[in-house]
Design a protein around this motif. Sequence first.
Motif, PDB file in Angstrom:
ATOM      1  N   CYS A  93       5.213   3.519  -6.738  1.00 35.04           N
ATOM      2  CA  CYS A  93       4.458   4.114  -7.856  1.00 35.04           C
ATOM      3  C   CYS A  93       2.959   4.185  -7.607  1.00 35.04           C
ATOM      4  CB  CYS A  93       4.739   3.350  -9.158  1.00 35.04           C
ATOM      5  SG  CYS A  93       6.445   3.414  -9.704  1.00 35.04           S
ATOM      6  N   GLY A  94       2.544   4.157  -6.343  1.00 32.20           N
ATOM      7  CA  GLY A  94       1.121   4.196  -6.031  1.00 32.20           C
ATOM      8  C   GLY A  94       0.449   2.849  -6.078  1.00 32.20           C
ATOM      9  N   LEU A  95       1.222   1.779  -6.319  1.00 32.46           N
ATOM     10  CA  LEU A  95       0.697   0.419  -6.433  1.00 32.46           C
ATOM     11  C   LEU A  95       1.057  -0.378  -5.184  1.00 32.46           C
ATOM     12  CD1 LEU A  95       1.366   1.509  -9.391  1.00 32.46           C
ATOM     13  CD2 LEU A  95       1.553  -0.863 -10.047  1.00 32.46           C
ATOM     14  N   SER A  96       0.063  -0.953  -4.523  1.00 35.97           N
ATOM     15  CA  SER A  96       0.329  -1.859  -3.401  1.00 35.97           C
ATOM     16  C   SER A  96      -0.823  -2.851  -3.298  1.00 35.97           C
ATOM     17  CB  SER A  96       0.494  -1.086  -2.090  1.00 35.97           C
ATOM     18  OG  SER A  96      -0.682  -0.377  -1.747  1.00 35.97           O
ATOM     19  N   LEU A  97      -0.545  -4.020  -2.736  1.00 32.80           N
ATOM     20  CA  LEU A  97      -1.568  -5.069  -2.645  1.00 32.80           C
ATOM     21  C   LEU A  97      -2.508  -4.881  -1.457  1.00 32.80           C
ATOM     22  CD1 LEU A  97      -0.091  -8.566  -3.586  1.00 32.80           C
ATOM     23  CD2 LEU A  97      -1.816  -7.217  -4.766  1.00 32.80           C
ATOM     24  N   SER A  98      -2.270  -3.889  -0.650  1.00 38.11           N
ATOM     25  CA  SER A  98      -3.170  -3.579   0.453  1.00 38.11           C
ATOM     26  C   SER A  98      -3.206  -2.057   0.586  1.00 38.11           C
ATOM     27  CB  SER A  98      -2.662  -4.237   1.748  1.00 38.11           C
ATOM     28  OG  SER A  98      -1.464  -3.615   2.191  1.00 38.11           O
ATOM     29  N   PRO A  99      -4.182  -1.484   1.283  1.00 37.35           N
ATOM     30  CA  PRO A  99      -5.168  -2.134   2.150  1.00 37.35           C
ATOM     31  C   PRO A  99      -6.577  -2.142   1.548  1.00 37.35           C
ATOM     32  CG  PRO A  99      -4.894   0.141   2.792  1.00 37.35           C
ATOM     33  CD  PRO A  99      -4.122  -0.037   1.524  1.00 37.35           C
ATOM     34  N   TRP A 119      -5.864  -8.864  -5.084  1.00 41.68           N
ATOM     35  CA  TRP A 119      -6.153  -7.921  -4.003  1.00 41.68           C
ATOM     36  C   TRP A 119      -7.102  -8.562  -3.000  1.00 41.68           C
ATOM     37  CZ3 TRP A 119      -4.004  -5.956  -8.292  1.00 41.68           C
ATOM     38  CH2 TRP A 119      -3.138  -4.871  -8.148  1.00 41.68           C
ATOM     39  N   GLN A 120      -6.547  -9.336  -2.089  1.00 41.23           N
ATOM     40  CA  GLN A 120      -7.343 -10.053  -1.095  1.00 41.23           C
ATOM     41  C   GLN A 120      -7.074  -9.567   0.319  1.00 41.23           C
ATOM     42  OE1 GLN A 120      -5.605 -14.176  -0.391  1.00 41.23           O
ATOM     43  NE2 GLN A 120      -4.778 -13.723  -2.437  1.00 41.23           N
ATOM     44  N   PHE A 121      -6.348  -8.441   0.447  1.00 47.85           N
ATOM     45  CA  PHE A 121      -5.958  -7.939   1.755  1.00 47.85           C
ATOM     46  C   PHE A 121      -6.682  -6.629   2.024  1.00 47.85           C
ATOM     47  CE2 PHE A 121      -2.388 -10.220  -0.185  1.00 47.85           C
ATOM     48  CZ  PHE A 121      -2.262 -11.273   0.712  1.00 47.85           C
ATOM     49  N   ASP A 122      -7.687  -6.661   2.908  1.00 46.47           N
ATOM     50  CA  ASP A 122      -8.466  -5.455   3.171  1.00 46.47           C
ATOM     51  C   ASP A 122      -7.832  -4.557   4.219  1.00 46.47           C
ATOM     52  OD1 ASP A 122      -8.886  -6.972   5.417  1.00 46.47           O
ATOM     53  OD2 ASP A 122     -11.074  -7.008   5.263  1.00 46.47           O
ATOM     54  N   SER A 123      -6.658  -4.932   4.693  1.00 46.78           N
ATOM     55  CA  SER A 123      -5.892  -4.100   5.619  1.00 46.78           C
ATOM     56  C   SER A 123      -4.424  -4.447   5.456  1.00 46.78           C
ATOM     57  CB  SER A 123      -6.317  -4.346   7.064  1.00 46.78           C
ATOM     58  OG  SER A 123      -5.981  -5.671   7.464  1.00 46.78           O
ATOM     59  N   PHE A 124      -3.548  -3.534   5.865  1.00 47.45           N
ATOM     60  CA  PHE A 124      -2.138  -3.885   5.805  1.00 47.45           C
ATOM     61  C   PHE A 124      -1.818  -4.981   6.805  1.00 47.45           C
ATOM     62  CE2 PHE A 124       2.321  -3.642   6.927  1.00 47.45           C
ATOM     63  CZ  PHE A 124       2.880  -3.815   5.670  1.00 47.45           C
ATOM     64  N   SER A 125      -2.519  -5.001   7.918  1.00 48.92           N
ATOM     65  CA  SER A 125      -2.249  -6.050   8.908  1.00 48.92           C
ATOM     66  C   SER A 125      -2.507  -7.434   8.328  1.00 48.92           C
ATOM     67  CB  SER A 125      -3.082  -5.837  10.169  1.00 48.92           C
ATOM     68  OG  SER A 125      -4.464  -5.953   9.896  1.00 48.92           O
ATOM     69  N   ALA A 126      -3.498  -7.555   7.432  1.00 49.89           N
ATOM     70  CA  ALA A 126      -3.758  -8.852   6.798  1.00 49.89           C
ATOM     71  C   ALA A 126      -2.581  -9.259   5.919  1.00 49.89           C
ATOM     72  CB  ALA A 126      -5.046  -8.789   5.986  1.00 49.89           C
ATOM     73  N   TYR A 127      -2.012  -8.301   5.201  1.00 47.78           N
ATOM     74  CA  TYR A 127      -0.837  -8.584   4.366  1.00 47.78           C
ATOM     75  C   TYR A 127       0.356  -8.943   5.240  1.00 47.78           C
ATOM     76  CZ  TYR A 127       2.610  -7.925   0.605  1.00 47.78           C
ATOM     77  OH  TYR A 127       3.612  -8.115  -0.325  1.00 47.78           O
ATOM     78  N   ALA A 128       0.570  -8.172   6.299  1.00 45.69           N
ATOM     79  CA  ALA A 128       1.691  -8.433   7.200  1.00 45.69           C
ATOM     80  C   ALA A 128       1.549  -9.791   7.881  1.00 45.69           C
ATOM     81  CB  ALA A 128       1.795  -7.321   8.238  1.00 45.69           C
ATOM     82  N   ASP A 129       0.337 -10.158   8.248  1.00 49.84           N
ATOM     83  CA  ASP A 129       0.110 -11.460   8.881  1.00 49.84           C
ATOM     84  C   ASP A 129       0.474 -12.597   7.932  1.00 49.84           C
ATOM     85  OD1 ASP A 129      -0.717 -10.321  11.228  1.00 49.84           O
ATOM     86  OD2 ASP A 129      -2.869 -10.558  10.829  1.00 49.84           O
ATOM     87  N   THR A 130       0.184 -12.412   6.645  1.00 50.41           N
ATOM     88  CA  THR A 130       0.549 -13.430   5.659  1.00 50.41           C
ATOM     89  C   THR A 130       2.066 -13.590   5.598  1.00 50.41           C
ATOM     90  OG1 THR A 130      -1.435 -12.980   4.357  1.00 50.41           O
ATOM     91  CG2 THR A 130       0.376 -14.081   3.221  1.00 50.41           C
ATOM     92  N   LEU A 131       2.790 -12.490   5.644  1.00 47.26           N
ATOM     93  CA  LEU A 131       4.253 -12.556   5.647  1.00 47.26           C
ATOM     94  C   LEU A 131       4.781 -13.243   6.899  1.00 47.26           C
ATOM     95  CD1 LEU A 131       5.212  -8.995   4.327  1.00 47.26           C
ATOM     96  CD2 LEU A 131       5.289 -11.147   3.062  1.00 47.26           C
ATOM     97  N   ARG A 132       4.102 -13.046   8.011  1.00 48.27           N
ATOM     98  CA  ARG A 132       4.551 -13.695   9.243  1.00 48.27           C
ATOM     99  C   ARG A 132       4.268 -15.191   9.220  1.00 48.27           C
ATOM    100  NH1 ARG A 132       3.639  -8.528  11.721  1.00 48.27           N
ATOM    101  NH2 ARG A 132       1.370  -8.764  11.663  1.00 48.27           N
TER     102      ARG A 132
END
Length: 483
Positions: A93-99, A119-132
């Motif tokens: 729906c156009g909503l995401s926590l990054s980037p 909203w503390q993730f200035d890139s998708f890689s930052a969000y993905a790193d948190t998941l890892r």
Amino acid sequence: MPRYDLLIRHATIYDGTGSPARKGDVGVAGERIVAIGDLSAATADREVDAGGRALAPGFIDAHTHDDQSVLCGADCMLPKLSQGVTTVVIGNCGLSLSPATMRKRPPAPLDLIGGADAWQFDSFSAYADTLRRAPPATNVYALIGHMVLRCEAMDFDLDRPATDKEAERMRRRLAEALMQGASGFSTGLWYPPSRHAPTDEVIAVAEALRNHGGLYVTHMRDEGDGVLDSIEETLKIGRDTGSAVVISHHKCMLPQNFGRSTETLARIDRAAKTQKVDFDVYPYPAGSTALMPDRVSADLPIQISSSEPHPEMAGRMLNDIAAEWGIDAVGAAKRLLPAAAIYFFMHEDDVRRILRHPRSMIGSDGIPSNDMPHPRLWGTFPRVLGHYARELGLISLEQAVHKMTGLTAGVFGMTDRGVLREGAYADLVLFDPDTVVDTASYTAPKTPARGIEEVWVNGVSSYVGGKGVTGECAGRLVTRNAQ
């Protein structure tokens, strides 16, 4: 003699393809299914006797707003694991926590995910790193939201079209996120933060999908009087960017549009002959989103699901609140803001027609942050299995499982998921087809389903019926067409 980590014996196997169920055993080694058939000679570290109950691929929730929940541990994913869900599609729906980060509270409906601090993730890689670093309890497949890109590129000045420079900035940000593991682009053109974005702006941003094979997923501009025009806009965006299209929570809302699903489904079928287009649906005649006073009318039943200034009103009907306060419904809605609500604006016949269509996937569209959420957050998948398949016979159990697994995995390009076959990931759900059913209701929405016996994520037991989550977090980021 073969030996496995997990051996599920005497199961009725629904393999996710829609093929007829069959009896058999399933052997798992590590995170993969390694054997299916008569495994009576084999042994395992753990053996489960299914006793003839149904074993299916873990369900894939095609439409969620679990962007924050997947970061919060196993308990936060209880609403999904207790339904048999092992993979969630986030960023809808156009909503995401990054980037992007937020310097102030985001506008509705972005605030349904969280305040500025979320909203503390200035890139998708930052969000993905948190998941890892801290694996989620379910697998996660991520889309990038147009609203978030707009807020960043346009500095919250959203009541206008983006300039060419702003659209280009959004396109670059989307391209970066796709290279970092996001799998598509979502819009919510029905909502105020994106309502002023013309089709050309969306196409300019979505051009990033062309070189990355990403999906275009949309909460369309209008699901009411202008639903056919919105379908045309969606199809154009897909054609002009070379993207496969997914229409989110397809519906025909408001009384004057009841029955029009015959028209919309026919148009989608015609389009599917020349371009890739699919859709998801939730099995309820009511929707839920932010409470918006400009969408309120006295004859539209609306139930409040949360209100920051008046949390005591959660679960009550807006018209009753307005009468108690001695004001009209619009005035009451304004007083309740920021708030979320459940809108009873669909007809059951349309829900059934859309659900029965062979192209429809199942998505919950639940909002975890609500105090009194829509029951779909806890009940969507067992409701399809128990109410629509078993009780009403609207679809077969094989078809129901396919809509929750193999069909969804194919549309979203999830490799080795959504099917029970040798080599596939061991995302599994064991359930009783004779008793499985939702128990969540509009008055008691946070109740787990009956009949879900056990759920495994990547071969790890993650939920046991009657006991709850195991505490294991064996999920991971799933990316489109990744081998």
